[in-house]
Design a protein around this motif. Sequence first.
Motif, short mmCIF file in Angstrom:
data_model
loop_
_atom_site.label_atom_id
_atom_site.label_comp_id
_atom_site.label_asym_id
_atom_site.label_seq_id
_atom_site.Cartn_x
_atom_site.Cartn_y
_atom_site.Cartn_z
N SER A 1 88.48 -7.38 44.85
CA SER A 1 89.07 -8.63 44.37
C SER A 1 90.48 -8.46 43.82
CB SER A 1 88.17 -9.24 43.29
OG SER A 1 86.99 -9.73 43.85
N ALA A 2 90.74 -7.34 43.13
CA ALA A 2 92.09 -7.14 42.60
C ALA A 2 93.10 -7.04 43.75
CB ALA A 2 92.14 -5.89 41.73
N ALA B 1 93.69 -10.56 45.14
CA ALA B 1 94.62 -11.31 44.31
C ALA B 1 96.06 -10.88 44.55
CB ALA B 1 94.24 -11.14 42.84
N ARG B 2 96.28 -9.58 44.68
CA ARG B 2 97.65 -9.10 44.87
C ARG B 2 98.19 -9.47 46.25
NH1 ARG B 2 96.11 -4.36 41.93
NH2 ARG B 2 96.01 -3.08 43.82
N LYS C 1 98.35 -5.76 33.62
CA LYS C 1 97.39 -6.72 33.10
C LYS C 1 96.18 -5.99 32.54
CE LYS C 1 94.16 -10.36 34.53
NZ LYS C 1 94.41 -11.25 33.40
N LEU D 1 91.17 -12.96 37.32
CA LEU D 1 92.25 -12.78 38.29
C LEU D 1 92.95 -14.10 38.61
CD1 LEU D 1 90.44 -10.27 40.64
CD2 LEU D 1 92.29 -9.75 39.06
N VAL E 1 92.32 -6.32 31.61
CA VAL E 1 91.14 -7.16 31.81
C VAL E 1 90.07 -6.74 30.81
CG1 VAL E 1 91.53 -7.73 34.22
CG2 VAL E 1 90.37 -5.62 33.66
N VAL F 1 87.07 -14.59 44.48
CA VAL F 1 87.12 -13.29 43.82
C VAL F 1 85.90 -13.11 42.92
CG1 VAL F 1 89.64 -13.12 43.89
CG2 VAL F 1 88.54 -14.26 41.94
N PRO G 1 87.07 -5.44 40.79
CA PRO G 1 86.37 -5.67 39.53
C PRO G 1 85.09 -4.85 39.37
CG PRO G 1 87.16 -7.74 40.38
CD PRO G 1 87.44 -6.70 41.45
#
Length: 324
Positions: free
Chosen positions: A90-91, A94-95, A267, A114, A269, A109, A174
Amino acid sequence: MPDADSSVRRRAVLAGAATAMSGLAGCTRVLGYTGEGTSGAGDEDAAAGGAGGGGSEAVSMLAAGSLNNALENGLKPAVDATVEVEAHGSARVARLVADGQKDPDIVSVADVALFDSPLRPDWYTEFATNSVVVAYNADTEGGRRVADAGTEGWYRPLLAGAVSLGRTDPDLDPLGYRTLFALELATDHYGTEENLREAIPRTDQIYPETQLVSQFETGAIDAAFTYRNMAVERGYDYVELPPAVDLSDPARAEAYATADYELPTGKVVEGGLISYGSTLRHHSPATRAVFDAHVSGDYLTDFGFVIPDEYPRYTGDVPDAVAD
């Protein structure tokens, strides 16, 4: 293997598409459309909807790896539109979108955090939850050690180095940083002398999320930190972790938040309830119908996800066409 430990579960393998389709009666059916997906919901909708039966609009989805099997074998057979699924951690999902490398119609995600950063959609919906478990290969000595240790002692053979372990990359996924959260929370829950988050993880344990559980089949690993749905849908044995550790209990959200991880972007989390989120980026009748089937469909429970009564739950400035 302990047959009295109710926390060690065995799940039958889903038997192909027929089983995957078994819970789809409540899913929305999507009518066929022609034309391109657009970023608006006005005249383009009329053009798409009035094109007749000359083909099916392709709806693109960029999604968490843990959703891949459910989307391919649950969602896609339930809709008439052509759905093109691409899955990553998922990271990374997102990117790819935040950096402009991908422009999917739907983004889903495994962590709604995110959607605060690096993605910042105007709105999103939470549609399913999950839990972290330790899946194991019952055909290997290391896997049987995990099974024998059960819910109260699964970490001991991992500490002893008696188990080849698999996990995902916390910088990309994640599940990777949730594994670290679970280990940190387990240190407190079990009162271990060693910090499990520091003692157990090694870089040679890391596999892509989409390949993690398949490593059992190659004999590369004895056990893996994975989502419950990934173990259920593939029929693997797993040890359930206590609610204080598995990130599944809404009442323990504050305790989960004591663990955190800094991504390469800077970031940070925090630990929290596992919650899957999705947003629709390009609007047309077909994309909206696929999105609705995705976040509302009963197919998710067939693949091991949990859908709380209040889900799907929307956050932000939801377009009227989606809300309706």
